[in-house]
Design a protein around this motif. Structure first.
Motif, PDB file in Angstrom:
ATOM      1  N   PHE A  71      42.759  33.019  53.733  1.00 31.11           N
ATOM      2  CA  PHE A  71      42.596  32.678  52.331  1.00 31.11           C
ATOM      3  C   PHE A  71      43.462  31.476  51.961  1.00 31.11           C
ATOM      4  O   PHE A  71      43.014  30.562  51.255  1.00 31.11           O
ATOM      5  N   SER A 106      39.634  31.032  43.954  1.00 33.27           N
ATOM      6  CA  SER A 106      39.816  32.371  44.526  1.00 33.27           C
ATOM      7  C   SER A 106      38.567  33.218  44.329  1.00 33.27           C
ATOM      8  O   SER A 106      38.155  33.966  45.220  1.00 33.27           O
ATOM      9  N   GLU A 107      37.962  33.098  43.151  1.00 30.08           N
ATOM     10  CA  GLU A 107      36.759  33.863  42.863  1.00 30.08           C
ATOM     11  C   GLU A 107      35.574  33.399  43.709  1.00 30.08           C
ATOM     12  O   GLU A 107      34.769  34.214  44.157  1.00 30.08           O
ATOM     13  N   TYR A 121      35.793  32.284  46.649  1.00 34.14           N
ATOM     14  CA  TYR A 121      36.069  32.850  47.972  1.00 34.14           C
ATOM     15  C   TYR A 121      35.636  34.319  48.017  1.00 34.14           C
ATOM     16  O   TYR A 121      35.167  34.805  49.048  1.00 34.14           O
ATOM     17  N   ARG A 122      35.790  35.005  46.888  1.00 34.27           N
ATOM     18  CA  ARG A 122      35.446  36.431  46.811  1.00 34.27           C
ATOM     19  C   ARG A 122      33.938  36.647  46.775  1.00 34.27           C
ATOM     20  O   ARG A 122      33.425  37.570  47.410  1.00 34.27           O
ATOM     21  N   VAL A 123      33.217  35.802  46.033  1.00 32.89           N
ATOM     22  CA  VAL A 123      31.804  36.095  45.784  1.00 32.89           C
ATOM     23  C   VAL A 123      30.837  35.268  46.624  1.00 32.89           C
ATOM     24  O   VAL A 123      29.642  35.587  46.660  1.00 32.89           O
ATOM     25  N   GLU A 157      46.891  36.806  43.742  1.00 29.03           N
ATOM     26  CA  GLU A 157      45.949  36.795  44.859  1.00 29.03           C
ATOM     27  C   GLU A 157      46.569  37.382  46.125  1.00 29.03           C
ATOM     28  O   GLU A 157      45.932  38.148  46.851  1.00 29.03           O
ATOM     29  N   SER A 178      47.129  41.208  45.751  1.00 26.37           N
ATOM     30  CA  SER A 178      45.849  41.921  45.740  1.00 26.37           C
ATOM     31  C   SER A 178      45.261  42.005  47.146  1.00 26.37           C
ATOM     32  O   SER A 178      44.333  42.789  47.379  1.00 26.37           O
ATOM     33  N   ARG A 179      45.790  41.206  48.072  1.00 23.96           N
ATOM     34  CA  ARG A 179      45.346  41.255  49.463  1.00 23.96           C
ATOM     35  C   ARG A 179      46.332  42.009  50.346  1.00 23.96           C
ATOM     36  O   ARG A 179      46.314  41.892  51.558  1.00 23.96           O
TER      37      ARG A 179
END
Length: 393
Positions: free
Chosen positions: A207, A246-247, A249-251, A290, A293-294
């Motif tokens: 990430f 970041s979002e 990367y998430r979706v 971030e 949360s990981r």
């Protein structure tokens, strides 16, 4: 910037400057409407940068709608701003008045279900998205700020083109920021050195590699399908750009994200020293959200390790940027660069303290699908509120 180097994030540089009209024709051939979202304050309407941007957008055939989210404005300021938008953009322009009493009431209703945090750029963008989603008709959305001094039609077109024509889902703009000296202090002297610092302290991380691969990660210029933006958890503070990366990367899969060179040189209104401190604190708090949360645990006293490692790494960057400046005949001031590093390093402890003392650090605004699930009909209420405000003029 004009090279073919590739790493994690697909990078699309400018090699040949094609006529912008030619690019627009190709976008129009897809039949996909493109909208532009611009967060703004009332004071921006008296600035030549904003008026120049609106004039250029008014002449662009590939731009279907321009959505201006007007924040912190009273009713008279809204009326004056709406009149200017109508004069310049005619039916192409929309103004979402964030201080509309009906919109305030809608936010209050939402806040009973979700923490909304402080009002800022992120909140303005989020409310604009709510209106655009509820209204429909604009599948592709481009976002940028209102204070760009070097604005050209290429900026929105090059952000939209890879989505409309090249099968990408999200685009992020990049460029070089300089005048008679290098600009972009936060990204040069904090963001990039801090990414290296975090990898040095916490170890290799995919990430962090992703975040470090963007050539100008703090740019406010981006584009994407509205269907993607509606599923992003946007923060309300200065950390918006990092959180959106970041979002994505998430979706999304990384190969559907493209960073696009949108200008050879770029400049906008420069921030005050206090604004830079606030920006750095909020960006670093976003990093902390971030990382934790990981599953990364922050030990007590970690800020000392982070601070000293950051200072050591950032000084290496100063040496490189000094060399770039000298080679290109630009002014350079090593003392000033080191001074910013000292200022930014003090922000690390402040960010960690705020992070640890907040029950919900830098709260993310809820995705609009969840708002609709909790409070059905909210998006249509936003559309009705914006339409109602137009009748005041």
């Amino acid at each position: 910037m004009a090279d073919l180097h590739q790493n994690l994030v697909p990078t699309l540089p400018i090699l040949i400057k094609r006529p912008v009209e030619e690019l627009e024709e190709e976008i129009l051939s897809t039949k996909l409407n493109v909208g532009v979202l611009i967060p703004a304050l009332y004071s921006d309407f008296s600035q030549p940068e904003m008026l120049k941007i609106l004039e250029m957008l008014s002449e662009m055939r590939s731009i279907y709608k321009v959505y201006i989210v007007l924040d912190r404005a009273n009713v008279d300021e809204f009326k004056e701003g709406l009149k200017k938008v109508r004069d310049l953009l005619k039916d192409k322009g929309e103004v979402i008045w964030n201080d509309n009493p009906s919109l305030k009431e809608i936010r209050q209703n939402i806040s009973r279900e979700f923490p909304l945090g402080q009002r800022g750029k992120g909140m303005a963008v989020w409310m604009g998205l709510g209106y655009i989603i509820g209204r429909g008709g604009t599948p592709i959305l481009v976002m940028h700020d209102s204070d760009i001094k070097t604005y050209t039609p290429y900026i929105p077109v090059l952000l939209a083109y890879p989505i409309a024509k090249l099968q990408y889902t999200f685009t992020k703009g990049f460029y070089a920021r300089f005048g008679n000296r290098l600009f972009g202090r936060v990204v040069r002297l904090f963001y990039f050195p801090m990414i290296r610092t975090l990898k040095t302290v916490f170890g290799p991380d995919e990430f962090l590699d992703y975040l470090g691969d963007f050539r100008y990660p703090l740019s406010g210029e981006m584009g994407g399908y509205v269907s993607v933006f509606r599923n992003m958890r946007i923060p309300s503070d200065w950390g918006m750009e990092v959180s959106i990366l970041s979002e994505t990367y998430r979706v999304l899969k990384t190969n559907r994200i493209a960073q696009v060179q949108i200008a050879l040189r770029y400049d906008h209104k420069h921030r005050s020293g206090e604004d830079l401190r606030k920006m750095v604190v909020d960006i670093f708090k976003t990093f902390l959200v971030e990382l934790t949360s990981r599953g990364i645990v922050l030990p007590n006293g970690i800020y000392k390790t982070l601070k000293h490692t950051y200072i050591n790494i950032a000084k290496e960057y100063v040496e490189t940027y000094t060399a770039i400046s000298i080679m290109n005949g630009l002014k350079t001031n090593m003392h000033r660069e080191y001074r910013y590093i000292e200022i930014f390093s003090d922000c690390i402890e402040q960010a960690i303290m705020e992070f640890e003392n907040e029950s919900i650090p830098s709260p993310r605004l809820p995705i609009w699908d969840r708002v609709e699930s909790a409070l059905p009909g909210t998006l249509l209420q936003i559309v009705d509120a914006v339409e109602e405000s137009k009748r005041l003029v």
